[in-house]
Scaffold this motif. Structure first.
Motif, PDB file in Angstrom:
ATOM      1  N   GLY A 118      -1.540   0.147  16.435  1.00  0.00           N
ATOM      2  CA  GLY A 118      -2.556   1.164  16.158  1.00  0.00           C
ATOM      3  C   GLY A 118      -2.517   1.597  14.700  1.00  0.00           C
ATOM      4  O   GLY A 118      -1.807   0.997  13.891  1.00  0.00           O
ATOM      5  N   CYS A 119      -3.287   2.625  14.385  1.00  0.00           N
ATOM      6  CA  CYS A 119      -3.378   3.069  12.988  1.00  0.00           C
ATOM      7  C   CYS A 119      -3.349   4.596  12.938  1.00  0.00           C
ATOM      8  O   CYS A 119      -4.324   5.251  13.313  1.00  0.00           O
ATOM      9  CB  CYS A 119      -4.655   2.546  12.345  1.00  0.00           C
ATOM     10  N   SER A 120      -2.234   5.148  12.481  1.00  0.00           N
ATOM     11  CA  SER A 120      -2.089   6.612  12.414  1.00  0.00           C
ATOM     12  C   SER A 120      -3.047   7.233  11.405  1.00  0.00           C
ATOM     13  O   SER A 120      -3.380   8.415  11.507  1.00  0.00           O
ATOM     14  CB  SER A 120      -0.653   6.978  12.019  1.00  0.00           C
ATOM     15  N   ALA A 121      -3.483   6.446  10.435  1.00  0.00           N
ATOM     16  CA  ALA A 121      -4.321   7.015   9.368  1.00  0.00           C
ATOM     17  C   ALA A 121      -5.724   7.372   9.847  1.00  0.00           C
ATOM     18  O   ALA A 121      -6.371   8.240   9.255  1.00  0.00           O
ATOM     19  CB  ALA A 121      -4.423   6.025   8.209  1.00  0.00           C
ATOM     20  N   THR A 144       0.816  -1.210   0.000  1.00  0.00           N
ATOM     21  CA  THR A 144       0.000   0.000   0.000  1.00  0.00           C
ATOM     22  C   THR A 144       0.859   1.273   0.000  1.00  0.00           C
ATOM     23  O   THR A 144       1.997   1.268   0.484  1.00  0.00           O
ATOM     24  CB  THR A 144      -0.927   0.041   1.239  1.00  0.00           C
ATOM     25  N   ALA A 165       2.572   4.207  15.023  1.00  0.00           N
ATOM     26  CA  ALA A 165       1.337   3.422  14.949  1.00  0.00           C
ATOM     27  C   ALA A 165       1.003   3.044  13.513  1.00  0.00           C
ATOM     28  O   ALA A 165       0.613   3.886  12.703  1.00  0.00           O
ATOM     29  CB  ALA A 165       0.182   4.211  15.570  1.00  0.00           C
ATOM     30  N   CYS A 166       1.189   1.784  13.194  1.00  0.00           N
ATOM     31  CA  CYS A 166       0.754   1.229  11.909  1.00  0.00           C
ATOM     32  C   CYS A 166       0.628  -0.282  12.098  1.00  0.00           C
ATOM     33  O   CYS A 166       1.633  -0.991  12.188  1.00  0.00           O
ATOM     34  CB  CYS A 166       1.734   1.548  10.785  1.00  0.00           C
ATOM     35  N   CYS A 174      -0.107   3.896   1.678  1.00  0.00           N
ATOM     36  CA  CYS A 174      -0.484   4.637   2.887  1.00  0.00           C
ATOM     37  C   CYS A 174       0.762   5.346   3.438  1.00  0.00           C
ATOM     38  O   CYS A 174       1.774   4.703   3.737  1.00  0.00           O
ATOM     39  CB  CYS A 174      -1.025   3.678   3.946  1.00  0.00           C
ATOM     40  N   TYR A 232       1.501   6.612   6.208  1.00  0.00           N
ATOM     41  CA  TYR A 232       1.895   6.271   7.588  1.00  0.00           C
ATOM     42  C   TYR A 232       2.566   4.905   7.631  1.00  0.00           C
ATOM     43  O   TYR A 232       3.365   4.619   8.517  1.00  0.00           O
ATOM     44  CB  TYR A 232       0.666   6.321   8.511  1.00  0.00           C
ATOM     45  N   PHE A 233       2.228   4.064   6.670  1.00  0.00           N
ATOM     46  CA  PHE A 233       2.911   2.767   6.532  1.00  0.00           C
ATOM     47  C   PHE A 233       4.338   2.994   6.038  1.00  0.00           C
ATOM     48  O   PHE A 233       5.278   2.340   6.490  1.00  0.00           O
ATOM     49  CB  PHE A 233       2.131   1.894   5.550  1.00  0.00           C
ATOM     50  N   LYS A 292      -0.204  -2.493  10.098  1.00  0.00           N
ATOM     51  CA  LYS A 292       0.300  -3.298   8.979  1.00  0.00           C
ATOM     52  C   LYS A 292       1.818  -3.483   9.102  1.00  0.00           C
ATOM     53  O   LYS A 292       2.335  -4.567   8.877  1.00  0.00           O
ATOM     54  CB  LYS A 292      -0.040  -2.595   7.650  1.00  0.00           C
ATOM     55  N   SER A 342      -8.778  -1.683  12.289  1.00  0.00           N
ATOM     56  CA  SER A 342      -7.312  -1.786  12.382  1.00  0.00           C
ATOM     57  C   SER A 342      -6.589  -1.126  11.224  1.00  0.00           C
ATOM     58  O   SER A 342      -5.428  -0.739  11.353  1.00  0.00           O
ATOM     59  CB  SER A 342      -6.887  -3.257  12.403  1.00  0.00           C
ATOM     60  N   CYS A 343      -7.238  -1.022  10.061  1.00  0.00           N
ATOM     61  CA  CYS A 343      -6.524  -0.533   8.864  1.00  0.00           C
ATOM     62  C   CYS A 343      -7.503  -0.064   7.791  1.00  0.00           C
ATOM     63  O   CYS A 343      -8.508  -0.736   7.535  1.00  0.00           O
ATOM     64  CB  CYS A 343      -5.638  -1.648   8.305  1.00  0.00           C
ATOM     65  N   ILE A 344      -7.178   1.076   7.183  1.00  0.00           N
ATOM     66  CA  ILE A 344      -8.023   1.602   6.101  1.00  0.00           C
ATOM     67  C   ILE A 344      -7.182   1.856   4.840  1.00  0.00           C
ATOM     68  O   ILE A 344      -7.519   2.705   4.018  1.00  0.00           O
ATOM     69  CB  ILE A 344      -8.747   2.900   6.536  1.00  0.00           C
ATOM     70  N   ALA A 345      -6.091   1.087   4.709  1.00  0.00           N
ATOM     71  CA  ALA A 345      -5.178   1.309   3.572  1.00  0.00           C
ATOM     72  C   ALA A 345      -5.761   0.776   2.272  1.00  0.00           C
ATOM     73  O   ALA A 345      -6.365  -0.298   2.236  1.00  0.00           O
ATOM     74  CB  ALA A 345      -3.845   0.635   3.847  1.00  0.00           C
TER      75      ALA A 345
HETATM   76  S1  SF4 Z   1      -4.196   2.477   7.294  1.00  0.00           S
HETATM   77 FE1  SF4 Z   1      -3.272   2.421   9.344  1.00  0.00          FE
HETATM   78  S2  SF4 Z   1      -2.662   0.287   9.717  1.00  0.00           S
HETATM   79 FE2  SF4 Z   1      -3.169   0.509   7.547  1.00  0.00          FE
HETATM   80  S3  SF4 Z   1      -1.189   0.853   6.576  1.00  0.00           S
HETATM   81 FE3  SF4 Z   1      -2.052   2.892   7.015  1.00  0.00          FE
HETATM   82  S4  SF4 Z   1      -1.339   3.463   9.087  1.00  0.00           S
HETATM   83 FE4  SF4 Z   1      -0.923   1.285   8.771  1.00  0.00          FE
END
Ligand code: SF4
Ligand SMILES: Cc1cc2nc3c(=O)[nH]c(=O)nc-3n(C[C@H](O)[C@H](O)[C@H](O)COP(=O)(O)OP(=O)(O)OC[C@H]3O[C@@H](n4cnc5c(N)ncnc54)[C@H](O)[C@@H]3O)c2cc1C
Length: 333
Positions: free
Chosen positions: A145-148, A124, A136-137, A126, A128-129, A139, A164-167
């Protein structure tokens, strides 16, 4: 040595064993990676997101052919470059949705390097990934956690997301391959197996770090396309700029229209889902119905009915809806 602080050459020389593919799955093991075009993997290594202990170069494998099958389908080797696949005469003639999708991706230079296998497994975009400054990621670092969630949502998914994830899944090629019912051929220590592309990717759920059904050390060897059936095909991609940009929303349509009615149809969306998003809902609205605007709009509505947007990507629901309608119009014109 910290990966982000050195050049790729130094990384190769000092941190990794660079091997020829003999016993591939054994060589790559749990902590290694195959490297094909390197256009995803090397980026992520430079960013410190991927930290493989071993790289196994698969470029010398005899998997760079596109071969017609006796029953009329096509067998695409995992090492076939995206440019070669997009411009292959059989693909242009019988699977134009795939050619269009490939040519809409990345840049000519990247497509010259990127491979079929690597494209299937690209990660992805993303932000933040890709930025390890964000702790916080889920994935990258399961359970963190999930920074997004509270971040920028513009490129994030609206379908198939979890808490948990919206990538978003970033590939164009895989959207077209899903519309073509492609089958992925895999080889590993336990032998060979095939997986339909619709079963290949996993939803993020509580484990967004597990993206597909490949096991450690398994190699993608081919992608098989079923015989073409004279269907009309289109790939429509909407994005922030005309080239070198990932999809905000895209749609692949493969449809057969007879006597003004839709006899078979595949509708698959990109840029909005956590995996290439086939809409069975849209397809069942369309099947057997007249190929007209009213039915296309109903189908698009059905395709997006389960969308869960965030404040920064609410626009995507309407954008994707319009993309589906437009693609259906183009494919059935
Ligand atoms: S959406 Fe959140 S968990 Fe998924 S890749 Fe992005 S930061 Fe990581
Ligand atoms: C600036 C930029 C813009 C881009 N824009 C787009 C775009 O608009 N649309 C789009 O779809 N893509 C886009 N891409 C992504 C690009 O398509 C992928 O990076 C490319 O397809 C990956 O292929 P590769 O051969 O380089 O993979 P690699 O980087 O070599 O590998 C990727 C992953 O696949 C694994 N792998 C590779 N081959 C195999 C195999 N045969 N079996 C098992 N595992 C394997 C590797 O271990 C690695 O984990 C863009 C990339 C960049 C850098």
């Amino acid at each position: 040595m910290k990966l982000g602080s050195v050049s790729p050459d130094e990384v190769m020389m000092e941190n990794f064993t660079y091997q020829q593919p003999k016993t591939l799955e054994k060589a790559v093991g749990n902590s290694g990676r195959f490297i094909a075009g390197g256009t995803t993997l090397v980026d992520l290594m430079k960013l410190g997101v991927e930290t493989p202990t071993v790289l196994v170069d698969v470029n010398a494998l005899p998997l760079a052919q596109v071969e017609p099958l006796p029953h009329g389908g096509l067998m695409i080797g995992a090492m076939v470059r995206n440019s070669d696949l997009a411009n292959h005469p059989r693909v242009k003639e019988s699977y134009p949705v795939l050619s269009l999708a490939l040519l809409s991706g990345a840049s000519p230079q990247l497509r010259n390097m990127a491979t079929t296998g690597g494209n299937l497994l690209q990660r992805t975009r993303c932000p933040y990934f890709r930025d390890t400054a964000y702790a916080a990621c889920n994935k990258r670092n399961p359970g963190s956690g999930c920074s997004a969630m509270e971040g920028h949502h513009r490129m994030m998914a609206v379908l198939g997301t979890s808490s948990s994830c919206i990538a978003t899944h970033p590939s164009d090629m895989c959207v077209a391959m899903t519309a073509l019912d492609a089958v992925i051929h895999i080889e590993g220590a336990k032998g060979k197996r095939t997986v339909a592309i619709g079963e290949f990717y996993k939803m993020p759920g509580d484990t967004p770090n597990i993206e597909n059904v490949l096991e450690a050390g398994e190699l993608i060897t081919h992608v098989e396309l079923p015989p073409p059936s004279g269907n009309k095909q289109i790939y429509l991609k909407l994005r922030d700029r005309a080239s070198y940009e990932f999809a905000l929303a895209s749609t692949a349509v493969v449809a057969k229209v007879e006597g003004g009615h839709i006899r078979s149809v595949r509708v698959v969306m990109g840029g909005v889902g956590t995996k290439p998003w086939r809409s069975h809902e849209a397809e069942s609205v369309l099947l057997g119905k007249a190929a007209n605007l009213g039915n296309f709009e109903k189908a698009a509505q059905a395709a997006l009915k389960d969308a869960k947007p965030h404040p920064g990507n609410a626009f995507k629901v309407e954008l994707a809806r319009r993309c589906v309608v437009r693609a259906l119009k183009m494919a059935t014109a």
